[in-house]
Design an enzyme around this catalytic site. Sequence first.
Site, PDB file in Angstrom:
ATOM      1  N   LYS A 178       7.589   9.095  -4.770  1.00 57.14           N
ATOM      2  CA  LYS A 178       9.010   9.366  -5.048  1.00 57.14           C
ATOM      3  C   LYS A 178       9.511   8.389  -6.107  1.00 57.14           C
ATOM      4  CE  LYS A 178      13.025   7.941  -3.256  1.00 57.14           C
ATOM      5  NZ  LYS A 178      13.905   8.045  -4.418  1.00 57.14           N
ATOM      6  N   GLU A 252       6.739  -4.745  -2.201  1.00 61.48           N
ATOM      7  CA  GLU A 252       7.126  -5.691  -3.248  1.00 61.48           C
ATOM      8  C   GLU A 252       8.648  -5.679  -3.290  1.00 61.48           C
ATOM      9  OE1 GLU A 252       8.450  -7.285  -6.087  1.00 61.48           O
ATOM     10  OE2 GLU A 252       7.556  -5.827  -7.474  1.00 61.48           O
ATOM     11  N   CYS A 287      13.058  -8.058 -10.154  1.00 53.81           N
ATOM     12  CA  CYS A 287      12.784  -8.831  -8.939  1.00 53.81           C
ATOM     13  C   CYS A 287      12.238 -10.207  -9.281  1.00 53.81           C
ATOM     14  CB  CYS A 287      11.803  -8.066  -8.068  1.00 53.81           C
ATOM     15  SG  CYS A 287      10.331  -7.575  -8.958  1.00 53.81           S
ATOM     16  N   GLU A 387      20.270 -12.081  -4.246  1.00 58.92           N
ATOM     17  CA  GLU A 387      19.766 -11.425  -5.453  1.00 58.92           C
ATOM     18  C   GLU A 387      20.911 -10.636  -6.100  1.00 58.92           C
ATOM     19  OE1 GLU A 387      16.748  -8.315  -4.923  1.00 58.92           O
ATOM     20  OE2 GLU A 387      15.672  -9.219  -6.598  1.00 58.92           O
TER      21      GLU A 387
END
Length: 489
Positions: A178, A252, A287, A387
């Site tokens: 996806k 991840e 990231c 983040e």
Amino acid sequence: MSVIDLELDPFYGAFIDGKFDTDARNRAAASDPATGEHLADVASCDAADVDRAVSAAAAAFESWGRTLPEERSRALHRLADLIEADAERLARIDSRDVGRHIREMREDYRMAVEQFRYFASIVLAHEDFGRPIPGGYSIAKRVPLGVCGQIIPWNDPVVMLAFKLAPALAAGNTVVLKPDVNASLATLEICKHLSAVLPPGVVNVVPGTGTEVGTAISGHPGVRKLAFTGSTEVGRLIAEAAAQRLIPATLELGGKSPNIVFPDIDDLDAVVADATAAVVVCNGQSCLAGTRLFVHEDIYDEFVRRLVEHFAGLVVGAPLDEDTDVSCMISARQGERVLAYIETGRAEGARLLHGGKRLAVDGCPTGYFIEPTIFEATATMRIAQEEIFGPVLTVIRWNDYETMIAEANGTRYGLASGIYTSNLNSALETADRLEAGSVWINHYANLHGGTPFGGFKDSGLGREYCRETLNAYSQLKSITIHTAAEKDS
Ligand code: NAP
Ligand code: MG
């Protein structure tokens, strides 16, 4: 560049069993976040589509899972060639679809092609092994897992695609993938190259939302492994789905990576430039971004002065403009999220040293262009812990080494880190002390085929881009042969 030059189809259905669906009950518009221009329609698939995709992948696995590594290696090399030949057009599609600037997107395609070639090569040396045992011989074979369910985010579409497909296919698995709703177009275009190289059903791409298609993949009984890149929150849901069915998951996830400047660096300007690139890469939507810059007190004032100067020189511009250094956020939602973090920084008393605003860019009325921003902060502030996923750097002053190490390790994340020093001992000692899957000394984000990439702590599980990744896409079967050469053994 006009949309016509991108040679997009008006509509992309799911790619299942080697063919695109031509119809879909639900469609979503893919648009350029900078200009608002409509690029194409993409199917919004559902659990029934995932089911068809898993069936196709399971059927294809019957023969693909038995191919020799040489055949899979040739297919991956051919795929790398096709993507490389089409890279400029695909990079422009991604640039328009996700708002990242074209020079960076070209670099992503170079890296993706390298990824396919890397796994095409190392799979040839991924030997089974065997040894004599009393009265016989034992063989341990690496066998593929079966259908792999893969879910990827929007920030680096082609790099994410390559990180997921290359090792899975090299190891002999088939895939249901996806892409992100905000970044499906280039992936669906790449399906055309996949169908030129791979048997039908080996790779199936099912576009749609995480709540509909993502959960259908992670919960499907026919899926034998899950691989995910994205937020830590969704990563946890994927791990739970994998635990329910006792299948492996590689994850991840997010990061808030420390980047540490020692006072003994010899080229201050070079470090300023490298530390800037570390945080503005992908417009900060990465990231691995080095978002917490620890600068030693002895050089702090001069370093920060030049850092602000360097940030002020960055060109914020349209994605396809060759001079652009920083471009637009993936969506208004992400742009608002970043601006809210900037407000949080001000409210919690961080000192704004540069930036902080949304900028207007000619010809890009809908884009969220966020001025590259620097805050002077302390390590426990929210903007130094969470983040942000935008071009926002927090600079933290340090003098005591032990305090700095504790602060560098003092977040829930552990994906990456950087160190700038001319002293080998400081570099190696600090590399050992950092809780991070990657430590880059004197050049941030120095990623190459064969350098494992992945996170400690809440940044994930498993490693990509290395030999261990092939192990994670296969399992060992031991076959023990009794020759009866030695009696009673
Ligand atoms: P996200 O929600 O984790 O999305 C990543 C992928 O997971 C997308 O394809 C998403 O589908 C899918 N997904 C969402 N919910 C799911 C579920 N319940 N089950 C299965 N799949 C699901 O990330 P995001 O919303 O794009 O971004 C939010 C934050 O995550 C960012 O601000 C950033 O902090 C972090 N992030 C990290 C990375 C990274 O590289 N580590 C990448 C992206 C985001 P949709 O297509 O519906 O979104
Ligand atoms: Mg888009």
